[in-house]
Design an enzyme around this catalytic site. Structure first.
Site, PDB file in Angstrom:
ATOM      1  CG  ASP A 121      -1.873   1.179   1.235  1.00  0.00           C
ATOM      2  OD1 ASP A 121      -2.047   1.809   0.177  1.00  0.00           O
ATOM      3  OD2 ASP A 121      -2.450   1.465   2.303  1.00  0.00           O
ATOM      4  CG  ASP A 327      -3.573   3.798  -2.900  1.00  0.00           C
ATOM      5  OD1 ASP A 327      -2.701   3.095  -2.351  1.00  0.00           O
ATOM      6  OD2 ASP A 327      -4.725   3.899  -2.453  1.00  0.00           O
TER       7      ASP A 327
END
Length: 528
Positions: A121, A327
């Site tokens: 992440d 992301d």
């Protein structure tokens, strides 16, 4: 008489000083593979030292020089900076809808080390893993595609663990503690609704390996002992933890760079067969394109870039500039609602009259029925950045297959967001070697297969790609090639040689100077 001797001595000393200033010390230079060096080596070790001496300008000759240069660079640079990857290997993997379409990698933590399959992440900072759980996702029963079991962490079982105290500089919730000596608590709320992780912060060993020789590296990092999860994390998106790769001081890339183990950067590379790579300290290639990160409220907290135009084919609709978060923790791509409408309408206009799917159960609005004749011509999707730099999305389409394995429906994998900040997710990142250059505050990219072209530059272990995963059948819009006609250039000759007779000229000048000086001193003596 004594005075005369003194003057003569003074003249001689003056000549010697002048001579010393006019001389240049020199020595003969001998190349390491010259005949002289070969003879010297043979004489030192009984006549056998020159047997394996390479022939000048042969292939072996240049190979030995190149190996020597690489060893020299390692001595100069490798002692401090290196490229690292998890000790389990540099491979990342996606397990499809079983785990929510995210990419994961195996990491080892603690002493003795325990393995965890963590989600990657880039939109958050903390590395957390399930730990002494009060409320966590189940770790068994639904992950049959894995070759080993998921794990739970307990600081009490690791000899190298220690709790961070509330007065530690990285304890953001220290003000809520009753005592400075208490273990530091943490709580992180994520973008998904009611999704969070909370527990205590621990310092322990993350096991890594170097890309050059796979030497073991033990790095001390901050870990979230995740005792309680909520929302999507209870549904199994990250049952074994999450590796935050953000800008924050508590993230693993920040810790590795702060201790001098790596340059302040890392890279991700995802393939459409669900495999990929992660590498810490990777600064990319000089041929890569780049665009700067954009601060949010004056701070570089997340990886945000500025998109100037969102193009469909040759058409770049007006008013499609926006800021987007890069992301890896987002499976798909989201656009601000007004941008989304302009872009999708243009895509729909260019899809050559394909019939919109009426029974659409996908999360995407623009889905089309596949024709028996094959895939229709689709417009290329391209992002334009400052300096007219472009990022061609390799495959913005998501396919759905019928029970016979035939393509039934395809969708433009874009979603609308009510926020002004867009999100570039994994589906747009796929097929690129993306370098998060935190040192220079830039995102760098180049087309990559994530396997062979990276292996040519770095020796990194990689397991076989996941089996039984078909290649995406949709056509790739654009191919990328590298120049193969590069040639070596000989080094320039530095400096300039003196004229051949410069030594004799200098010697003549010295003689005349000394004679003149002697006559002058004798004349002064006679007058005196």
């Amino acid at each position: 008489m004594a005075r005369a001797c003194f003057l003569i001595s003074l003249v001689v000393a003056s000549c010697l000083v002048w001579k010393a200033h006019s001389l240049a010390l020199s020595a003969k230079l001998v190349h390491r593979f010259s005949d002289e060096a070969r003879a010297a080596a043979a004489s030192r070790i009984g006549g056998g030292g020159g047997e394996r001496w390479p022939t000048r300008r042969s292939k072996e000759y240049y190979q030995m020089l190149a190996r020597s240069d690489l060893l020299r660079r390692k001595r100069r640079l490798g002692a401090r900076y290196q490229m690292l990857f998890p000790s389990e290997g540099s491979e990342t993997l996606s397990l499809g809808n079983d785990f929510g379409w995210l990419h994961y990698t195996w990491i080892n933590i603690g002493t003795p080390n325990v393995s965890f399959l963590v989600a990657l992440d880039a939109g958050s900072d903390l590395l957390w893993i399930p730990c002494d759980c009060i409320q966590c996702a189940p770790l068994s029963g639904s992950h049959g595609s894995l070759d080993k079991d998921l794990s739970m962490y307990s600081p009490a079982e690791s000899r190298t663990s220690r709790y961070l105290s509330c007065n530690h500089e990285l304890c953001s919730l220290g003000s809520t503690c009753g005592s400075a000596k208490q273990p530091c608590p943490y709580r992180i709320n994520y973008y998904s609704e009611n999704t969070s992780s909370s527990g205590l912060l621990v310092e322990d060993i993350l096991h890594l390996a170097t890309s050059e020789d796979h030497a073991s590296v033990q790095a001390s990092v901050i870990i979230g002992c995740g005792r309680k999860q909520s929302g999507d994390y209870l549904d199994g998106i990250a049952p074994d933890g999450l590796l935050g790769l953000g800008f924050g001081d508590i993230s693993v890339p920040s810790s590795l760079a702060r201790t001098g183990l790596i340059r302040n950067s890392f890279s991700l590379c995802f393939r459409d067969d669900d495999s990929g790579r992660i590498l810490f300290g990777d600064r990319g290639l000089p041929t890569q394109q780049s665009t700067p990160f954009v601060p949010l409220d004056g701070k570089y907290d997340t990886y945000i870039i500025a998109v100037e135009s969102f193009c469909m084919g040759s058409s770049c609709p007006g008013k499609t500039s926006f800021h987007a978060l890069i992301d890896s923790g987002s499976s798909f791509t989201f656009l601000p609602n007004d941008i989304y409408k302009r872009v999708t309408l243009e895509f729909d206009r260019q899809v050559n009259g394909s019939k919109r799917a009426t029974n659409n159960e996908s999360p995407w609005e623009y889905c089309y029925e596949a024709s028996p004749l094959g895939m229709p011509g689709l417009p290329k999707v391209k992002l334009i950045f400052g300096g007219n730099k472009s990022f061609m999305v390799i495959n913005p389409i998501f396919p759905f297959y019928n029970t016979e394995g035939e393509l039934a429906v395809f969708c433009l994998a874009l979603q609308s967001s009510q926020e002004s900040l867009g999100t570039i997710g994994q589906n747009f990142m796929t097929g690129y070697h993306l370098v998060f250059d935190r040192e220079n505050l830039k995102l760098r990219w180049s087309r990559s297969d994530c396997h062979h072209d990276l292996d040519n530059n770095r020796r990194m272990p990689l397991g076989s790609p996941p089996r039984n995963r078909p290649e995406n059948p949709l056509p790739t819009n654009e191919q990328h090639s590298f120049p193969n006609n590069a040639r070596a250039v000989s080094p320039a000759v530095a400096g300039r040689a003196l004229p051949a007779n410069s030594s004799s000229v200098s010697q003549g000048a010295n003689a005349w100077y000394c004679l003149s000086l002697l006559l002058t001193q004798l004349a002064v003596f006679a007058i005196g």
